[in-house]
Design a protein around this motif. Structure first.
Motif, PDB file in Angstrom:
ATOM      1  N   SER A  88     -11.690 -10.212  -8.113  1.00  0.00           N
ATOM      2  CA  SER A  88     -10.926 -10.011  -9.354  1.00  0.00           C
ATOM      3  C   SER A  88     -11.423  -8.785 -10.128  1.00  0.00           C
ATOM      4  O   SER A  88     -11.666  -8.863 -11.335  1.00  0.00           O
ATOM      5  CB  SER A  88     -10.982 -11.260 -10.243  1.00  0.00           C
ATOM      6  OG  SER A  88     -10.414 -12.359  -9.573  1.00  0.00           O
ATOM      7  N   PRO A  89     -11.562  -7.646  -9.446  1.00  0.00           N
ATOM      8  CA  PRO A  89     -12.119  -6.449 -10.111  1.00  0.00           C
ATOM      9  C   PRO A  89     -11.173  -5.861 -11.151  1.00  0.00           C
ATOM     10  O   PRO A  89     -11.583  -5.014 -11.937  1.00  0.00           O
ATOM     11  CB  PRO A  89     -12.323  -5.463  -8.950  1.00  0.00           C
ATOM     12  CG  PRO A  89     -11.280  -5.854  -7.950  1.00  0.00           C
ATOM     13  CD  PRO A  89     -11.192  -7.355  -8.037  1.00  0.00           C
ATOM     14  N   LEU A  90      -9.913  -6.353 -11.156  1.00  0.00           N
ATOM     15  CA  LEU A  90      -8.942  -5.878 -12.155  1.00  0.00           C
ATOM     16  C   LEU A  90      -8.710  -6.965 -13.202  1.00  0.00           C
ATOM     17  O   LEU A  90      -7.852  -6.837 -14.065  1.00  0.00           O
ATOM     18  CB  LEU A  90      -7.615  -5.515 -11.476  1.00  0.00           C
ATOM     19  CG  LEU A  90      -7.732  -4.687 -10.190  1.00  0.00           C
ATOM     20  CD1 LEU A  90      -6.356  -4.466  -9.562  1.00  0.00           C
ATOM     21  CD2 LEU A  90      -8.399  -3.348 -10.478  1.00  0.00           C
ATOM     22  N   GLY A  91      -9.459  -8.058 -13.085  1.00  0.00           N
ATOM     23  CA  GLY A  91      -9.302  -9.143 -14.058  1.00  0.00           C
ATOM     24  C   GLY A  91      -8.290 -10.191 -13.626  1.00  0.00           C
ATOM     25  O   GLY A  91      -7.816 -10.965 -14.451  1.00  0.00           O
ATOM     26  N   SER A  92      -7.934 -10.204 -12.343  1.00  0.00           N
ATOM     27  CA  SER A  92      -7.029 -11.198 -11.765  1.00  0.00           C
ATOM     28  C   SER A  92      -5.604 -11.112 -12.344  1.00  0.00           C
ATOM     29  O   SER A  92      -5.243 -10.111 -12.944  1.00  0.00           O
ATOM     30  CB  SER A  92      -7.620 -12.604 -11.917  1.00  0.00           C
ATOM     31  OG  SER A  92      -6.983 -13.484 -11.036  1.00  0.00           O
TER      32      SER A  92
ATOM     33  N   ALA B 249      -6.050   0.361 -12.967  1.00  0.00           N
ATOM     34  CA  ALA B 249      -6.620  -0.249 -11.753  1.00  0.00           C
ATOM     35  C   ALA B 249      -7.537   0.743 -11.030  1.00  0.00           C
ATOM     36  O   ALA B 249      -8.630   0.374 -10.576  1.00  0.00           O
ATOM     37  CB  ALA B 249      -5.503  -0.712 -10.816  1.00  0.00           C
TER      38      ALA B 249
ATOM     39  N   LYS C 288      -6.959  -6.732  -5.249  1.00  0.00           N
ATOM     40  CA  LYS C 288      -5.847  -7.406  -4.576  1.00  0.00           C
ATOM     41  C   LYS C 288      -4.528  -6.869  -5.112  1.00  0.00           C
ATOM     42  O   LYS C 288      -4.353  -6.713  -6.327  1.00  0.00           O
ATOM     43  CB  LYS C 288      -5.929  -8.905  -4.829  1.00  0.00           C
ATOM     44  CG  LYS C 288      -4.737  -9.708  -4.329  1.00  0.00           C
ATOM     45  CD  LYS C 288      -3.727 -10.001  -5.429  1.00  0.00           C
ATOM     46  CE  LYS C 288      -2.406 -10.508  -4.869  1.00  0.00           C
ATOM     47  NZ  LYS C 288      -1.392 -10.694  -5.936  1.00  0.00           N
ATOM     48  N   SER C 289      -3.601  -6.568  -4.234  1.00  0.00           N
ATOM     49  CA  SER C 289      -2.229  -6.351  -4.680  1.00  0.00           C
ATOM     50  C   SER C 289      -1.281  -6.792  -3.585  1.00  0.00           C
ATOM     51  O   SER C 289      -1.614  -6.751  -2.404  1.00  0.00           O
ATOM     52  CB  SER C 289      -1.966  -4.889  -5.025  1.00  0.00           C
ATOM     53  OG  SER C 289      -0.604  -4.744  -5.369  1.00  0.00           O
ATOM     54  N   SER C 290      -0.088  -7.226  -3.997  1.00  0.00           N
ATOM     55  CA  SER C 290       0.933  -7.572  -3.009  1.00  0.00           C
ATOM     56  C   SER C 290       1.964  -6.462  -2.918  1.00  0.00           C
ATOM     57  O   SER C 290       3.003  -6.628  -2.285  1.00  0.00           O
ATOM     58  CB  SER C 290       1.572  -8.908  -3.390  1.00  0.00           C
ATOM     59  OG  SER C 290       1.815  -8.945  -4.774  1.00  0.00           O
ATOM     60  N   GLN C 291       1.696  -5.344  -3.581  1.00  0.00           N
ATOM     61  CA  GLN C 291       2.637  -4.216  -3.525  1.00  0.00           C
ATOM     62  C   GLN C 291       1.991  -3.040  -2.808  1.00  0.00           C
ATOM     63  O   GLN C 291       0.927  -2.564  -3.209  1.00  0.00           O
ATOM     64  CB  GLN C 291       3.029  -3.796  -4.935  1.00  0.00           C
ATOM     65  CG  GLN C 291       3.728  -4.909  -5.707  1.00  0.00           C
ATOM     66  CD  GLN C 291       4.155  -4.444  -7.085  1.00  0.00           C
ATOM     67  OE1 GLN C 291       4.433  -3.276  -7.307  1.00  0.00           O
ATOM     68  NE2 GLN C 291       4.207  -5.372  -8.018  1.00  0.00           N
TER      69      GLN C 291
ATOM     70  N   ARG D 273       0.730  -0.018  -4.729  1.00  0.00           N
ATOM     71  CA  ARG D 273      -0.521  -0.272  -5.450  1.00  0.00           C
ATOM     72  C   ARG D 273      -1.706  -0.366  -4.501  1.00  0.00           C
ATOM     73  O   ARG D 273      -2.802   0.111  -4.811  1.00  0.00           O
ATOM     74  CB  ARG D 273      -0.408  -1.563  -6.257  1.00  0.00           C
ATOM     75  CG  ARG D 273       0.495  -1.417  -7.461  1.00  0.00           C
ATOM     76  CD  ARG D 273       0.673  -2.767  -8.114  1.00  0.00           C
ATOM     77  NE  ARG D 273       1.366  -2.658  -9.389  1.00  0.00           N
ATOM     78  CZ  ARG D 273       1.673  -3.708 -10.135  1.00  0.00           C
ATOM     79  NH1 ARG D 273       1.361  -4.926  -9.727  1.00  0.00           N
ATOM     80  NH2 ARG D 273       2.307  -3.535 -11.280  1.00  0.00           N
TER      81      ARG D 273
ATOM     82  N   ASN E 128      -4.929   1.917  -5.048  1.00  0.00           N
ATOM     83  CA  ASN E 128      -6.237   1.305  -5.286  1.00  0.00           C
ATOM     84  C   ASN E 128      -7.288   1.783  -4.288  1.00  0.00           C
ATOM     85  O   ASN E 128      -8.481   1.592  -4.491  1.00  0.00           O
ATOM     86  CB  ASN E 128      -6.153  -0.224  -5.226  1.00  0.00           C
ATOM     87  CG  ASN E 128      -5.294  -0.796  -6.327  1.00  0.00           C
ATOM     88  OD1 ASN E 128      -4.914  -0.091  -7.264  1.00  0.00           O
ATOM     89  ND2 ASN E 128      -4.961  -2.076  -6.222  1.00  0.00           N
TER      90      ASN E 128
HETATM   91  P1  A2P Z   1       0.346  -7.358  -7.735  1.00  0.00           P
HETATM   92  O1  A2P Z   1      -0.233  -8.176  -6.615  1.00  0.00           O
HETATM   93  O2  A2P Z   1       1.702  -7.777  -8.143  1.00  0.00           O
HETATM   94  O3  A2P Z   1       0.214  -5.871  -7.474  1.00  0.00           O
HETATM   95  P2  A2P Z   1      -7.535  -8.648  -9.014  1.00  0.00           P
HETATM   96  O4  A2P Z   1      -7.774  -7.694  -7.891  1.00  0.00           O
HETATM   97  O5  A2P Z   1      -8.472  -8.483 -10.162  1.00  0.00           O
HETATM   98  O6  A2P Z   1      -7.413 -10.078  -8.565  1.00  0.00           O
HETATM   99  O7  A2P Z   1      -6.155  -8.270  -9.709  1.00  0.00           O
HETATM  100  C1  A2P Z   1      -4.991  -8.393  -9.054  1.00  0.00           C
HETATM  101  C2  A2P Z   1      -3.874  -8.291 -10.078  1.00  0.00           C
HETATM  102  O8  A2P Z   1      -3.690  -6.924 -10.469  1.00  0.00           O
HETATM  103  C3  A2P Z   1      -2.631  -8.750  -9.433  1.00  0.00           C
HETATM  104  O9  A2P Z   1      -1.875  -9.425 -10.412  1.00  0.00           O
HETATM  105  C4  A2P Z   1      -1.949  -7.448  -9.008  1.00  0.00           C
HETATM  106  O10 A2P Z   1      -0.565  -7.619  -9.042  1.00  0.00           O
HETATM  107  C5  A2P Z   1      -2.406  -6.471 -10.068  1.00  0.00           C
HETATM  108  N1  A2P Z   1      -2.584  -5.084  -9.551  1.00  0.00           N
HETATM  109  C6  A2P Z   1      -3.211  -4.699  -8.427  1.00  0.00           C
HETATM  110  N2  A2P Z   1      -3.236  -3.360  -8.309  1.00  0.00           N
HETATM  111  C7  A2P Z   1      -2.604  -2.864  -9.378  1.00  0.00           C
HETATM  112  C8  A2P Z   1      -2.280  -1.551  -9.836  1.00  0.00           C
HETATM  113  N3  A2P Z   1      -2.644  -0.480  -9.135  1.00  0.00           N
HETATM  114  N4  A2P Z   1      -1.605  -1.435 -10.998  1.00  0.00           N
HETATM  115  C9  A2P Z   1      -1.248  -2.523 -11.710  1.00  0.00           C
HETATM  116  N5  A2P Z   1      -1.507  -3.788 -11.339  1.00  0.00           N
HETATM  117  C10 A2P Z   1      -2.186  -3.971 -10.192  1.00  0.00           C
END
Ligand code: A2P
Length: 315
Positions: free
Chosen positions: A222-226, A249, A266-269, A272, A276
């Motif tokens: 959760s490096p982006l705060g989840s 991010a 983590k991202s599902s896009q 992104r 990242n």
């Molecule tokens: P999504 O999967 O829709 O891209 P963490 O790594 O702390 O668990 O954070 C993941 C969250 O941050 C997910 O909700 C993800 O959404 C979102 N996220 C990941 N990468 C980015 C990005 N580059 N910009 C904005 N949101 C991001």
């Protein structure tokens, strides 16, 4: 970004890995993993409880089959869930089957808490997802009071010897948990990693310093705060990101890389996932110091909290 960190057993871990928590059971997850490998990621992090090992494995297989990468160039992590702490050998074998792999690079104990054992029924592929709830209090997990995380770790040492995991480690361990583990006379193999929540509002300086002294590499989840993270809209981070013409991010991942541990955004896009990994920068001393000081300004925040009953705090 192809930086590696050498673990205490000599294995090398790519510093930026793809987190997959909350990517569930779909073609999209397969594609995320496949596309991430195409982008250049060599490190994928999953767990039995995420319920996506089949998809993660399928994405990896697709990339290997297409000749994009060789198995030995990938670093794959999965984790032992609490209901299987008495069954770690069976659990890792089932994870490997779901992942279609012969070994994982890193096998982590997911939490330092044994939950009551659920036998693993191979005919029910989702059986490992069972999280027994305490019948009196449904919000509390059903703890196995006759088994400890130390017992589990001692068994996990054999998984490394058997080659099912190239490295073994822990997750969500506090300094106290680690000290308790080190005390046991049969404790032989230092955990290679301790994967914990780390981000600008939870910098974990003390834990990281302790682990470093012990030769344990921290990994930031959760490096982006989840999900729905206030970090991504934090005004201080937004102003740094805007000035550098990157996303918040990327500021967070760059900051983590600069601090020297493994980071698992983590991202599902796919766009992104690419940013990242590829759009990382070296923060100036001033920006680095500003991010280091965010906790003081906004207060410490933990976004992933265990509801395991005997543990009132992480410590
Ligand atoms: P999504 O999967 O829709 O891209 P963490 O790594 O702390 O668990 O954070 C993941 C969250 O941050 C997910 O909700 C993800 O959404 C979102 N996220 C990941 N990468 C980015 C990005 N580059 N910009 C904005 N949101 C991001």
């Amino acid at each position: 970004n192809s930086q590696y960190i050498t673990l205490n057993d000599g294995n090398k871990i790519p510093q930026v890995g793809l987190g997959t928590w909350q990517n569930k059971n779909s073609e999209a997850t397969i594609d995320c993993v496949y596309q991430a490998i195409k982008i250049g990621y060599r490190h994928i992090d999953t767990a039995a409880i995420y319920g996506n090992e089949e998809e993660v494995g399928a994405g990896i297989k697709k990339a290997i089959d297409e000749g994009i990468v060789k198995r030995e160039d990938l670093f794959v992590t999965t984790k032992l869930w609490g209901t299987q702490q008495r069954l770690s050998q069976q659990a890792i074998k089932q994870s490997l089957e779901r992942l279609q792999l012969d070994y994982v690079d890193l096998y982590l104990m997911h939490w330092p808490v044994a939950l009551k054992t659920r036998s693993i029924d191979p005919s029910d592929p989702k059986n490992y997802l069972c999280i027994p709830m305490n019948p009196e209090n449904k919000s509390v997990r059903d703890i196995d009071v006759n088994w400890t995380f130390v017992d589990t770790y001692l068994a996990m040492q054999h998984l490394k010897k058997e080659g099912l995991a190239k490295s073994i480690g822990v997750s969500n361990f506090s300094i106290n948990n680690l000290k308790e583990l080190f005390k046991h006379p049969l404790f032989k193999i230092k955990p290679a990693c301790n994967q914990v929540e780390i981000h600008p509002l939870l910098p974990q300086d003390e834990l990281i310093a302790f682990c470093k002294e012990e030769g344990i590499v921290c990994e930031a989840y959760s490096p982006l705060g989840s999900t729905s993270s206030p970090i991504l809209t934090n005004e201080t981070l937004v102003s740094i990101a805007e000035r550098l013409n990157i996303d918040v991010a990327q500021v967070c991942v760059s900051w983590a890389v600069q601090r020297g541990y493994v980071v698992l955004p983590k991202s599902s896009q796919v766009a992104r996932i690419e940013k990242n990994y590829k759009n990382l920068v070296k923060l100036s001393d001033e920006d680095f110091a500003t991010v280091n000081g965010l906790k003081e300004k906004y207060g410490e925040k933990r976004f992933v909290s265990p509801d395991f009953s005997p543990f009132k705090t992480f410590e």
